[in-house]
Design a protein around this motif. Sequence first.
Motif, PDB file in Angstrom:
ATOM      1  N   SER A  29       0.845  -1.189   0.000  1.00 19.41           N
ATOM      2  CA  SER A  29       0.000   0.000   0.000  1.00 19.41           C
ATOM      3  C   SER A  29       0.882   1.242   0.000  1.00 19.41           C
ATOM      4  N   CYS A  30       0.352   2.284  -0.621  1.00 16.98           N
ATOM      5  CA  CYS A  30       1.087   3.549  -0.712  1.00 16.98           C
ATOM      6  C   CYS A  30       0.061   4.672  -0.642  1.00 16.98           C
ATOM      7  N   GLU A  31       0.376   5.708   0.116  1.00 13.20           N
ATOM      8  CA  GLU A  31      -0.554   6.838   0.209  1.00 13.20           C
ATOM      9  C   GLU A  31       0.223   8.133   0.381  1.00 13.20           C
ATOM     10  N   LEU A  32      -0.301   9.162  -0.234  1.00 12.86           N
ATOM     11  CA  LEU A  32       0.300  10.485  -0.159  1.00 12.86           C
ATOM     12  C   LEU A  32      -0.472  11.329   0.847  1.00 12.86           C
ATOM     13  N   GLY A  33       0.266  11.966   1.745  1.00 14.65           N
ATOM     14  CA  GLY A  33      -0.315  12.911   2.685  1.00 14.65           C
ATOM     15  C   GLY A  33       0.204  14.299   2.369  1.00 14.65           C
ATOM     16  N   HIS A  34      -0.651  15.294   2.478  1.00 19.14           N
ATOM     17  CA  HIS A  34      -0.268  16.655   2.117  1.00 19.14           C
ATOM     18  C   HIS A  34      -0.816  17.631   3.141  1.00 19.14           C
ATOM     19  N   ASN A  35       0.003  18.575   3.535  1.00 17.90           N
ATOM     20  CA  ASN A  35      -0.424  19.646   4.429  1.00 17.90           C
ATOM     21  C   ASN A  35      -0.473  20.931   3.610  1.00 17.90           C
ATOM     22  N   PRO A  36      -1.658  21.344   3.183  1.00 18.22           N
ATOM     23  CA  PRO A  36      -1.766  22.529   2.322  1.00 18.22           C
ATOM     24  C   PRO A  36      -1.352  23.826   3.012  1.00 18.22           C
ATOM     25  N   ASN A  37      -1.354  23.836   4.338  1.00 20.31           N
ATOM     26  CA  ASN A  37      -0.963  25.050   5.073  1.00 20.31           C
ATOM     27  C   ASN A  37       0.497  25.418   4.871  1.00 20.31           C
ATOM     28  N   CYS A  38       1.353  24.389   4.781  1.00 22.40           N
ATOM     29  CA  CYS A  38       2.781  24.689   4.672  1.00 22.40           C
ATOM     30  C   CYS A  38       3.453  24.024   3.472  1.00 22.40           C
ATOM     31  N   GLY A  39       2.743  23.144   2.784  1.00 20.39           N
ATOM     32  CA  GLY A  39       3.308  22.498   1.610  1.00 20.39           C
ATOM     33  C   GLY A  39       4.014  21.176   1.874  1.00 20.39           C
ATOM     34  N   ASP A  40       4.033  20.711   3.129  1.00 25.59           N
ATOM     35  CA  ASP A  40       4.662  19.420   3.431  1.00 25.59           C
ATOM     36  C   ASP A  40       3.938  18.308   2.683  1.00 25.59           C
ATOM     37  N   GLU A  41       4.716  17.384   2.126  1.00 24.19           N
ATOM     38  CA  GLU A  41       4.168  16.196   1.471  1.00 24.19           C
ATOM     39  C   GLU A  41       4.922  14.973   1.950  1.00 24.19           C
ATOM     40  N   ILE A  42       4.187  13.937   2.269  1.00 27.54           N
ATOM     41  CA  ILE A  42       4.761  12.678   2.724  1.00 27.54           C
ATOM     42  C   ILE A  42       4.098  11.552   1.947  1.00 27.54           C
ATOM     43  N   LYS A  43       4.907  10.661   1.391  1.00 25.02           N
ATOM     44  CA  LYS A  43       4.376   9.447   0.775  1.00 25.02           C
ATOM     45  C   LYS A  43       4.810   8.288   1.661  1.00 25.02           C
ATOM     46  N   ILE A  44       3.841   7.551   2.159  1.00 24.71           N
ATOM     47  CA  ILE A  44       4.110   6.398   3.018  1.00 24.71           C
ATOM     48  C   ILE A  44       3.926   5.133   2.180  1.00 24.71           C
ATOM     49  N   GLU A  45       4.911   4.251   2.231  1.00 21.40           N
ATOM     50  CA  GLU A  45       4.810   2.935   1.602  1.00 21.40           C
ATOM     51  C   GLU A  45       4.808   1.889   2.710  1.00 21.40           C
ATOM     52  N   LEU A  46       3.935   0.913   2.580  1.00 18.64           N
ATOM     53  CA  LEU A  46       3.708  -0.066   3.632  1.00 18.64           C
ATOM     54  C   LEU A  46       3.767  -1.475   3.071  1.00 18.64           C
ATOM     55  N   LYS A  47       4.586  -2.307   3.669  1.00 16.54           N
ATOM     56  CA  LYS A  47       4.653  -3.726   3.305  1.00 16.54           C
ATOM     57  C   LYS A  47       4.175  -4.521   4.509  1.00 16.54           C
ATOM     58  N   LEU A  48       3.169  -5.344   4.265  1.00 11.38           N
ATOM     59  CA  LEU A  48       2.598  -6.166   5.327  1.00 11.38           C
ATOM     60  C   LEU A  48       3.161  -7.577   5.292  1.00 11.38           C
ATOM     61  N   SER A  49       3.015  -8.270   6.402  1.00 10.88           N
ATOM     62  CA  SER A  49       3.410  -9.673   6.476  1.00 10.88           C
ATOM     63  C   SER A  49       2.532 -10.491   5.549  1.00 10.88           C
ATOM     64  N   GLU A  50       2.916 -11.721   5.331  1.00  6.25           N
ATOM     65  CA  GLU A  50       2.185 -12.597   4.411  1.00  6.25           C
ATOM     66  C   GLU A  50       0.714 -12.731   4.790  1.00  6.25           C
ATOM     67  N   ASP A  51       0.427 -12.770   6.099  1.00 14.32           N
ATOM     68  CA  ASP A  51      -0.966 -12.901   6.546  1.00 14.32           C
ATOM     69  C   ASP A  51      -1.696 -11.554   6.613  1.00 14.32           C
ATOM     70  N   LYS A  52      -1.014 -10.467   6.218  1.00 13.68           N
ATOM     71  CA  LYS A  52      -1.587  -9.108   6.147  1.00 13.68           C
ATOM     72  C   LYS A  52      -2.002  -8.555   7.508  1.00 13.68           C
ATOM     73  N   LYS A  53      -1.388  -9.062   8.582  1.00 18.81           N
ATOM     74  CA  LYS A  53      -1.767  -8.621   9.922  1.00 18.81           C
ATOM     75  C   LYS A  53      -0.670  -7.822  10.628  1.00 18.81           C
ATOM     76  N   ARG A  54       0.533  -7.804  10.071  1.00 23.41           N
ATOM     77  CA  ARG A  54       1.666  -7.169  10.743  1.00 23.41           C
ATOM     78  C   ARG A  54       2.404  -6.264   9.758  1.00 23.41           C
ATOM     79  N   ILE A  55       2.892  -5.142  10.268  1.00 29.70           N
ATOM     80  CA  ILE A  55       3.699  -4.228   9.459  1.00 29.70           C
ATOM     81  C   ILE A  55       5.109  -4.801   9.373  1.00 29.70           C
TER      82      ILE A  55
END
Length: 142
Positions: A29-55
């Motif tokens: 999974s991947c998601e972009l977060g943006h703070n329009p007040n100051c222009g900060d942008e963060i893209k978080i990438e997430l890899k889960l365990s095989e059973d999709k229950k653990r980061i």
Amino acid sequence: MEELDIYNELVMEHALNSRNKKELEHFDSCELGHNPNCGDEIKIELKLSEDKKRIEEMSFTGHGCAVSQASASIMIDTLRGKTLEEAKEIILIYLKMIRREEITKEEEVKLQDAVAFKNISNMPARVKCALLAWHTLESMIK
């Protein structure tokens, strides 16, 4: 050295030399977060365990102030290896702390280094910066 100095040092270390700021080769999974007040942008990438229950792994890329960059990096260190349920609980504790709500010593321990942002609410212009990555991840795992 005072406690506040240690926290400032920790935040600056993560902001300037984050080993978590990178792109993952494989992620679920991947998601972009943006703070329009100051222009900060963060893209978080997430890899889960095989059973999709653990980061299994997480990373971030983007640009922004030292607070947003450090918060993203510390969040990753705090939540890597946790189950999604544990991560959700820790995110809620972090949000409570930022809102100046009472948290227990046990909850503070669960935050690990993220407790460095405990007094960020004293700098209202930086609160959204400290929350950006956490809100981004929260929306990813809901």
